[in-house]
Scaffold this active site. Structure first.
Site, PDB file in Angstrom:
ATOM      1  N   HIS A   7       2.474   3.775   0.217  1.00 59.89           N
ATOM      2  CA  HIS A   7       0.950   3.787   0.454  1.00 59.89           C
ATOM      3  C   HIS A   7       0.284   5.006   0.432  1.00 59.89           C
ATOM      4  O   HIS A   7      -0.699   5.344  -0.051  1.00 59.89           O
ATOM      5  CB  HIS A   7       1.083   3.010   1.914  1.00 59.89           C
ATOM      6  N   GLU A   8       1.136   6.132   1.096  1.00 57.46           N
ATOM      7  CA  GLU A   8       0.664   7.202   1.052  1.00 57.46           C
ATOM      8  C   GLU A   8       0.213   7.899  -0.547  1.00 57.46           C
ATOM      9  O   GLU A   8      -0.691   8.848  -0.669  1.00 57.46           O
ATOM     10  CB  GLU A   8       1.357   8.385   2.148  1.00 57.46           C
TER      11      GLU A   8
ATOM     12  N   GLY B  85       0.880   7.368   8.590  1.00 52.71           N
ATOM     13  CA  GLY B  85       1.046   8.174   7.482  1.00 52.71           C
ATOM     14  C   GLY B  85      -0.434   8.649   7.431  1.00 52.71           C
ATOM     15  O   GLY B  85      -1.425   7.899   7.665  1.00 52.71           O
TER      16      GLY B  85
ATOM     17  N   GLN C  34      -7.643  11.635   2.324  1.00 55.20           N
ATOM     18  CA  GLN C  34      -8.329  10.793   3.446  1.00 55.20           C
ATOM     19  C   GLN C  34      -9.053  11.784   4.500  1.00 55.20           C
ATOM     20  O   GLN C  34     -10.050  11.125   4.824  1.00 55.20           O
ATOM     21  CB  GLN C  34      -7.186  10.148   4.224  1.00 55.20           C
TER      22      GLN C  34
ATOM     23  N   CYS D 182      -4.825   0.867   6.905  1.00 59.87           N
ATOM     24  CA  CYS D 182      -5.000   2.171   6.414  1.00 59.87           C
ATOM     25  C   CYS D 182      -6.067   2.855   7.433  1.00 59.87           C
ATOM     26  O   CYS D 182      -7.262   2.249   7.588  1.00 59.87           O
ATOM     27  CB  CYS D 182      -5.472   2.113   5.059  1.00 59.87           C
ATOM     28  N   LEU D 183      -6.136   4.078   7.676  1.00 59.66           N
ATOM     29  CA  LEU D 183      -6.884   4.866   8.523  1.00 59.66           C
ATOM     30  C   LEU D 183      -8.301   4.682   7.877  1.00 59.66           C
ATOM     31  O   LEU D 183      -9.524   4.953   8.424  1.00 59.66           O
ATOM     32  CB  LEU D 183      -6.450   6.162   8.865  1.00 59.66           C
TER      33      LEU D 183
ATOM     34  N   HIS E  21      -2.473   6.912  -2.280  1.00 61.79           N
ATOM     35  CA  HIS E  21      -3.888   7.611  -1.892  1.00 61.79           C
ATOM     36  C   HIS E  21      -4.027   8.894  -2.911  1.00 61.79           C
ATOM     37  O   HIS E  21      -5.303   9.170  -3.260  1.00 61.79           O
ATOM     38  CB  HIS E  21      -3.748   8.314  -0.300  1.00 61.79           C
TER      39      HIS E  21
HETATM   40 ZN   LIG Z   1      -4.071   4.671   3.916  1.00 55.52          ZN
END
Ligand SMILES: [Zn+2]
Length: 193
Positions: free
Chosen positions: A136-137, A46, A51, A94-95, A140
């Site tokens: 989660h997304e 995701g 991000q 998480c990236l 963000h």
């Molecule tokens: Zn994330």
């Protein structure tokens, strides 16, 4: 399509609230496609627009597990319209918080409303990893990272380590050292979004 640089914590842009999308047009579709390509390359399951430094309410997902296969999902202005009483704990990554993982408790099932890649209104019932990932997304988009759901002690420890790693990377770059390879441990770890 193009790969976009992924911001990592602590970065003030990751803490901002993103603005709603006013129209799903060609520019937005290009952003969605670039985000998907960036997510696949990372690799992640995701990715949210903030991000990659774009403060718009856009997320992309693609979960490909034995039990859940979603294919690519593009969501503009996603919102949770129903959440189960029942919670579930899942180890999240998480990236934007590379190489750190932690258990996070969230509702086990959610219903999400969004605009798809064609700008059409959609609703989707999500459970399992998809429910965790979509929450989660969407977090963000409100400037919330998964580490905001864990203890301050653990969060601050992770943020200190990320800052230290960033400084070491900058120092190595200044000294002309090649970028060190990320530990192979990441390959086996929880999926990141
Ligand atoms: Zn994330």
């Amino acid at each position: 399509m193009a790969l976009l640089p992924i911001l990592t914590a602590p970065d003030p842009r990751l803490k901002k609230k993103s603005l709603p999308v006013t129209a799903v047009d060609d520019d937005l579709r290009r952003l969605m496609d670039d985000m998907l390509e960036t997510m696949y390359a990372a690799p992640g399951i995701g990715l949210a627009a903030p991000q990659v430094g774009v403060l718009k309410r856009v997320i992309v997902l693609d979960i490909d597990r034995e039990d859940v296969k979603t294919g690519p999902l593009f969501m503009a202005n996603p919102e949770i319209i129903e959440a189960s009483e029942e919670d579930v704990s899942y180890e999240e990554g998480c990236l934007s918080v590379p190489e750190h993982y932690s258990d996070v408790v969230r509702p086990a099932k959610v219903r999400v409303r969004y605009l798809d890649r064609d700008g059409a209104g959609q609703e989707m019932a999500c459970e399992g990893l998809l429910a965790t990932c979509v929450q989660h997304e969407i977090d963000h988009l409100d400037g919330i990272l998964f580490i905001d759901h864990i203890s301050a002690l653990k969060r601050n420890m992770i943020l200190r380590k990320l800052l230290k790693a960033r400084k070491e990377k900058e120092r190595d770059a200044a000294e002309g050292k090649p970028e060190s390879r990320a530990s192979s441990k990441a390959d086996e770890a929880a999926p990141a979004g």
